[in-house]
Design a protein around this motif. Structure first.
Motif, mmCIF file in Angstrom:
data_model
loop_
_atom_site.group_PDB
_atom_site.id
_atom_site.type_symbol
_atom_site.label_atom_id
_atom_site.label_comp_id
_atom_site.label_asym_id
_atom_site.label_seq_id
_atom_site.Cartn_x
_atom_site.Cartn_y
_atom_site.Cartn_z
ATOM 1 N N GLY A 186 26.268 136.132 37.099
ATOM 2 C CA GLY A 186 27.111 137.200 36.578
ATOM 3 C C GLY A 186 28.579 136.817 36.720
ATOM 4 N N ASN A 194 30.823 136.558 31.482
ATOM 5 C CA ASN A 194 30.881 137.607 30.474
ATOM 6 C C ASN A 194 31.886 137.251 29.381
ATOM 7 N N GLN A 245 18.631 136.490 34.765
ATOM 8 C CA GLN A 245 19.598 136.450 35.863
ATOM 9 C C GLN A 245 19.118 135.484 36.939
ATOM 10 N N SER A 257 25.714 141.561 36.901
ATOM 11 C CA SER A 257 24.990 140.464 36.258
ATOM 12 C C SER A 257 24.026 140.977 35.206
ATOM 13 N N VAL A 285 26.042 141.137 32.078
ATOM 14 C CA VAL A 285 26.295 139.793 31.557
ATOM 15 C C VAL A 285 25.055 139.263 30.836
#
Length: 286
Positions: free
Chosen positions: A92, A97, A116, A127, A130
């Motif tokens: 993350g 991002n 993740q 995360s 993201v």
């Protein structure tokens, strides 16, 4: 070369060349893309110098021609090498991002999973967010790890990883062909640990022995993971899980991260580094 030239060079039939090229495109091994506005955005001389010193799989150095050049170059590079099938495991954070915001949307069927590497932590961009952003931009499937990124003991970590909803995500992490992360520095990352019940001496050890981290796995100046007491509490990929992933890409830049990036490259924790030209020059001065 044209197909006939390839056939003659390899000593195979032209029909076999056609078949292999078709299979390669279907598997995502062969990809065709157009170089656009990113032309000239990479500092090839610095890339060559760093490759000579560190002997990595690849090093990408973005020219600082605009504020977000590194994110732009990173997104284009990652999209250029990633498969259409399989699993990419990501961390993350703001950098990850931001990279997703520069992806070109992909249309059509895509059998790619974005998972993740760890659960959620800190006050920055979660995360989960993201992973969702990457999956949407790449027309991929998001695989979430619904748990905190780090807990106060190995026993609590095991409780999360044995949860039925997390077991499949952990399997996906272990099957990943690509890992893409940011790089943290000890001083800032340890602030996120102070809410946990770690003893004070542990923070002193991190200060004295570590220069950086990837997903709360801290490492020393030689690029060796060396904070097992912290690593054993991370909910997600272990250091061994991470190092088993064949392609390990990091995106990081900034003067404060020079030593952490240098150590990760030196110790081969990562094998593809994406950074900017100012950071690259600082690394070469070490």
């Amino acid at each position: 070369m044209n197909q006939q030239e390839i056939a003659e060079k390899l000593g195979i039939s032209r029909t076999t060349v056609v078949r292999l090229l078709t299979e390669g495109r279907e598997l995502g091994i062969i990809q065709i893309y157009i170089h656009g506005q990113d032309d000239g955005m990479r500092q090839e001389e610095l890339e060559a110098e760093l490759m000579k010193r560190y002997g990595m799989r690849d090093i990408i150095v973005a020219r600082n021609v605009e504020p977000n050049s590194t994110y732009n170059v990173a997104a284009r590079y990652i999209q250029g090498i990633m498969p259409r099938k399989g699993t990419i495991a990501i961390s993350g954070g703001k950098t990850m991002n931001a990279v997703a915001n520069y992806f070109h949307p992909i249309e059509g069927e895509n059998e790619l999973n974005i998972t993740q590497l760890t659960g959620m932590f800190g006050e920055n961009i979660p995360s989960v967010t993201v992973a969702q952003n990457w999956a949407e931009k790449l027309n991929a499937n998001a695989v979430y790890l619904a748990a905190p990124g780090i807990v106060s003991s190995p026993e609590k970590r095991d409780l999360f990883l044995n949860d039925a909803n997390i077991i499949n995500t952990y399997k996906e992490i272990c099957n990943a062909e690509y890992a893409i992360t940011g790089i943290g520095i000890t001083n800032s990352v340890k602030e996120n640990l102070k809410n946990l019940e770690f003893p004070p001496y542990l923070f002193e050890e991190l200060d004295q022995r570590c220069v950086g981290d990837i997903m709360f796995h801290f490492y020393d100046k030689n690029g060796r993971f060396n904070a097992e007491k912290v690593s054993s509490c991370v909910v997600g990929a272990t250091t061994a899980d991470y190092l088993r992933i064949p392609v390990r890409i990091a995106v990081a830049f900034g003067e404060e991260k020079v030593k952490a990036i240098h150590a990760a490259m030196k110790g081969k924790i990562i094998n593809i580094m994406i950074t900017d030209e100012d950071t690259a020059r600082c690394i070469l001065q070490l």
